[in-house]
Write a protein that holds these residues in place. Structure first.
Motif, PDB file in Angstrom:
ATOM      1  N   LYS A   8       0.806  -1.226   0.000  1.00 50.67           N
ATOM      2  CA  LYS A   8       0.000   0.000   0.000  1.00 50.67           C
ATOM      3  C   LYS A   8       0.840   1.276   0.000  1.00 50.67           C
ATOM      4  O   LYS A   8       0.422   2.313  -0.515  1.00 50.67           O
ATOM      5  N   LYS A   9       2.048   1.210   0.541  1.00 51.60           N
ATOM      6  CA  LYS A   9       2.887   2.419   0.664  1.00 51.60           C
ATOM      7  C   LYS A   9       3.576   2.800  -0.638  1.00 51.60           C
ATOM      8  O   LYS A   9       4.146   3.889  -0.750  1.00 51.60           O
ATOM      9  N   PHE A  10       3.555   1.914  -1.647  1.00 48.64           N
ATOM     10  CA  PHE A  10       4.305   2.167  -2.879  1.00 48.64           C
ATOM     11  C   PHE A  10       3.509   3.054  -3.841  1.00 48.64           C
ATOM     12  O   PHE A  10       2.280   3.131  -3.784  1.00 48.64           O
ATOM     13  N   ASP A  11       4.253   3.705  -4.734  1.00 53.04           N
ATOM     14  CA  ASP A  11       3.615   4.536  -5.753  1.00 53.04           C
ATOM     15  C   ASP A  11       3.053   3.697  -6.897  1.00 53.04           C
ATOM     16  O   ASP A  11       2.083   4.096  -7.550  1.00 53.04           O
ATOM     17  N   ALA A  12       3.661   2.545  -7.169  1.00 54.97           N
ATOM     18  CA  ALA A  12       3.205   1.681  -8.254  1.00 54.97           C
ATOM     19  C   ALA A  12       3.748   0.277  -8.028  1.00 54.97           C
ATOM     20  O   ALA A  12       4.721   0.076  -7.298  1.00 54.97           O
ATOM     21  N   ILE A  13       3.115  -0.697  -8.681  1.00 58.36           N
ATOM     22  CA  ILE A  13       3.525  -2.103  -8.604  1.00 58.36           C
ATOM     23  C   ILE A  13       3.891  -2.556 -10.018  1.00 58.36           C
ATOM     24  O   ILE A  13       3.121  -2.345 -10.962  1.00 58.36           O
ATOM     25  N   TYR A  14       5.062  -3.158 -10.156  1.00 58.40           N
ATOM     26  CA  TYR A  14       5.569  -3.642 -11.444  1.00 58.40           C
ATOM     27  C   TYR A  14       5.551  -5.163 -11.365  1.00 58.40           C
ATOM     28  O   TYR A  14       6.357  -5.764 -10.653  1.00 58.40           O
ATOM     29  N   PHE A  15       4.621  -5.779 -12.083  1.00 61.61           N
ATOM     30  CA  PHE A  15       4.304  -7.197 -11.903  1.00 61.61           C
ATOM     31  C   PHE A  15       4.750  -7.996 -13.119  1.00 61.61           C
ATOM     32  O   PHE A  15       4.576  -7.553 -14.258  1.00 61.61           O
ATOM     33  N   GLY A  16       5.286  -9.196 -12.875  1.00 61.29           N
ATOM     34  CA  GLY A  16       5.783 -10.021 -13.973  1.00 61.29           C
ATOM     35  C   GLY A  16       4.736 -10.929 -14.576  1.00 61.29           C
ATOM     36  O   GLY A  16       4.084 -10.595 -15.565  1.00 61.29           O
ATOM     37  N   ALA A  17       4.544 -12.086 -14.007  1.00 57.89           N
ATOM     38  CA  ALA A  17       3.563 -13.055 -14.506  1.00 57.89           C
ATOM     39  C   ALA A  17       3.287 -14.055 -13.401  1.00 57.89           C
ATOM     40  O   ALA A  17       4.126 -14.277 -12.523  1.00 57.89           O
ATOM     41  N   VAL A  18       2.101 -14.656 -13.434  1.00 54.56           N
ATOM     42  CA  VAL A  18       1.766 -15.629 -12.408  1.00 54.56           C
ATOM     43  C   VAL A  18       1.244 -16.899 -13.068  1.00 54.56           C
ATOM     44  O   VAL A  18       0.548 -16.846 -14.081  1.00 54.56           O
ATOM     45  N   LEU A  36       4.899   5.054 -16.120  1.00 52.33           N
ATOM     46  CA  LEU A  36       5.466   6.405 -16.121  1.00 52.33           C
ATOM     47  C   LEU A  36       4.384   7.454 -16.414  1.00 52.33           C
ATOM     48  O   LEU A  36       4.365   8.527 -15.797  1.00 52.33           O
ATOM     49  N   GLN A  37       3.498   7.144 -17.343  1.00 57.58           N
ATOM     50  CA  GLN A  37       2.394   8.066 -17.636  1.00 57.58           C
ATOM     51  C   GLN A  37       1.520   8.259 -16.403  1.00 57.58           C
ATOM     52  O   GLN A  37       1.122   9.388 -16.080  1.00 57.58           O
ATOM     53  N   HIS A  38       1.221   7.168 -15.719  1.00 60.00           N
ATOM     54  CA  HIS A  38       0.382   7.241 -14.520  1.00 60.00           C
ATOM     55  C   HIS A  38       1.062   8.066 -13.432  1.00 60.00           C
ATOM     56  O   HIS A  38       0.385   8.788 -12.683  1.00 60.00           O
ATOM     57  N   LEU A  39       2.389   7.976 -13.343  1.00 55.80           N
ATOM     58  CA  LEU A  39       3.139   8.736 -12.339  1.00 55.80           C
ATOM     59  C   LEU A  39       3.330  10.196 -12.736  1.00 55.80           C
ATOM     60  O   LEU A  39       3.863  10.983 -11.958  1.00 55.80           O
ATOM     61  N   GLY A  40       2.921  10.534 -13.949  1.00 54.18           N
ATOM     62  CA  GLY A  40       3.057  11.910 -14.419  1.00 54.18           C
ATOM     63  C   GLY A  40       4.362  12.213 -15.118  1.00 54.18           C
ATOM     64  O   GLY A  40       4.632  13.372 -15.459  1.00 54.18           O
ATOM     65  N   GLU A  41       5.180  11.185 -15.377  1.00 49.93           N
ATOM     66  CA  GLU A  41       6.465  11.367 -16.050  1.00 49.93           C
ATOM     67  C   GLU A  41       6.286  11.147 -17.557  1.00 49.93           C
ATOM     68  O   GLU A  41       6.723  10.160 -18.136  1.00 49.93           O
ATOM     69  N   HIS A  42       5.626  12.109 -18.187  1.00 49.27           N
ATOM     70  CA  HIS A  42       5.236  11.937 -19.591  1.00 49.27           C
ATOM     71  C   HIS A  42       6.426  12.000 -20.549  1.00 49.27           C
ATOM     72  O   HIS A  42       6.440  11.290 -21.564  1.00 49.27           O
ATOM     73  N   ASP A  43       7.415  12.819 -20.242  1.00 52.51           N
ATOM     74  CA  ASP A  43       8.604  12.877 -21.105  1.00 52.51           C
ATOM     75  C   ASP A  43       9.363  11.555 -21.071  1.00 52.51           C
ATOM     76  O   ASP A  43       9.804  11.048 -22.115  1.00 52.51           O
ATOM     77  N   ALA A  44       9.533  11.006 -19.881  1.00 54.41           N
ATOM     78  CA  ALA A  44      10.219   9.723 -19.752  1.00 54.41           C
ATOM     79  C   ALA A  44       9.429   8.620 -20.453  1.00 54.41           C
ATOM     80  O   ALA A  44       9.998   7.753 -21.121  1.00 54.41           O
ATOM     81  N   ALA A  45       8.111   8.659 -20.320  1.00 56.12           N
ATOM     82  CA  ALA A  45       7.268   7.659 -20.982  1.00 56.12           C
ATOM     83  C   ALA A  45       7.416   7.742 -22.492  1.00 56.12           C
ATOM     84  O   ALA A  45       7.557   6.719 -23.182  1.00 56.12           O
ATOM     85  N   ALA A  46       7.409   8.961 -23.019  1.00 60.09           N
ATOM     86  CA  ALA A  46       7.542   9.146 -24.471  1.00 60.09           C
ATOM     87  C   ALA A  46       8.905   8.672 -24.960  1.00 60.09           C
ATOM     88  O   ALA A  46       9.021   8.101 -26.057  1.00 60.09           O
TER      89      ALA A  46
END
Length: 362
Positions: free
Chosen positions: A66-76, A306-316
């Motif tokens: 819950k404390k994280f800004d985002a979750i980066y998930f692989g596969a299950v 990155l888009q969700h975090l607001g880092e649009h330049d990095a995403a592009a």
């Protein structure tokens, strides 16, 4: 310094390979932009964890995340653990526990990739599928009685609520409104499912009144497979139920060339909880450990993160790197190439780092 805390859950199969590659790309972004930092913490939850502890993740797993800004998930998923245990033990508890009700799956044909459709190339297939991610056919409602007896009964009850349908429709219409074509297709099956799906249709029509600039139409799910295959140019933004969109998005990935390039984002639009970003290709145990897993889907889902975090330049920049590398023919075997996972990763990282060199010279 903009620092984002990322919970990485590589999980099963090729998940560790592609998430590791994705983290390399995040580190390249840090080198490209000294004001950007990703604090990544990796969790070993998944099928191996289950074999040791009897659960896919700890009891307090959601509280930890819950404390994280985002979750980066692989596969299950693993061949020696039942699928309903792996899915309901890890991915679905995160999606449902954090009310990530909007599953967003962009699909387009990337330069350099030859899709199976004739006369269809980059620009001809450019969709975003919005999947209702919290209820519908995957709500977990139902049960089994008289187990093992001839009269055994198993039920799966699809749950549709006015709140749930309204919010996913509004999300889809807003997304369609933000795209150049302002076109939305609502997928349904109200000819045969006369309760929840009829309500789905009625709420779509109600929400449409809020978006007079969005053109929308309605398709039965079976007819939709025909339209996606034969008339891909006629589609743009698509919204469907949990089950229907799950199936259609896999078809979309195949039509674009491979599930290996298909990303997804599990979004809490209200940002009460962290959202989760994952490739949709699954654990792919048949190629695990061979070094040929396609990392593009994990890179593309990092773009969504990155888009969700607001880092649009990095995403592009990451999206530009993906398209540049694919256009050069640096492709893994699933899309007709001979490159390894590491080759594609190095090429994407090199492209990102070349941009900082140009900036320094300028």
């Amino acid at each position: 310094m903009r620092t984002y805390s990322i919970a990485a859950i590589p999980a099963d199969g090729i998940g560790p390979e592609v998430i590791s590659a994705g983290i390399e790309v995040l580190r390249a972004l840090e080198r490209q932009n000294s004001g950007l930092k990703f604090a990544v913490e990796t969790f070993d939850w998944g099928s191996d964890y289950y074999k040791q502890h009897g659960v896919m993740m700890p009891e307090q797993g959601l509280q930890t995340l819950k404390k994280f800004d985002a979750i980066y998930f692989g596969a299950v998923g693993a061949p020696d653990v039942p699928d309903h245990i792996t899915l309901w033990g890890l991915r679905l508890p995160i999606c449902q526990g954090f009310d990530q009700y909007a599953n967003v799956r962009p699909t387009k044909i990337l330069p350099g990739i030859t899709p199976p459709l004739r006369h269809c190339g980059p620009g001809d297939l450019d969709w975003v599928i919005v999947r209702e991610n919290s209820e519908g056919e995957y709500s977990g409602n139902g049960g089994r009685t008289h187990k093992g007896l001839p009269e055994e009964v198993g039920t799966e009850v699809a749950i549709f609520t006015r709140v749930g349908v309204t919010r996913i429709m509004r999300y889809a219409f807003k997304l369609a409104q933000s795209r150049p074509r302002k076109l939305l297709t609502v997928v349904t099956k109200s000819n045969a499912q006369r309760h929840g799906m009829v309500m789905w249709d009625e709420i779509a029509a109600e929400v449409a009144l809020e978006f007079p600039d969005v053109k929308w139409d309605k398709m039965l799910v079976d007819a939709m497979t025909h339209r996606m295959t034969l008339h891909p140019q006629s589609l743009d933004t698509i919204v469907a139920t949990n089950l229907h969109a799950d199936i259609l998005s896999d078809l979309a990935g195949a039509l674009a060339g491979s599930l290996g390039v298909a990303p997804t984002a599990n979004i809490d639009p209200e940002r009460r909880f962290p959202s989760m970003f994952e490739p949709i290709h699954g654990s792919a145990f048949d190629i695990t450990g061979k070094g040929v897993a396609n990392p593009v889907a994990s890179f593309w889902t990092a773009v969504q993160m990155l888009q969700h975090l607001g880092e649009h330049d990095a995403a592009a920049l990451v999206m530009e790197a993906i398209e540049n590398v694919c256009a050069k023919g640096i492709l893994t075997p699933d899309v007709g190439g001979t490159a390894k996972t590491a080759d594609v990763t190095r090429a994407v990282v090199a492209f990102i780092e070349s941009k900082v060199q140009v900036a320094e010279i300028a």
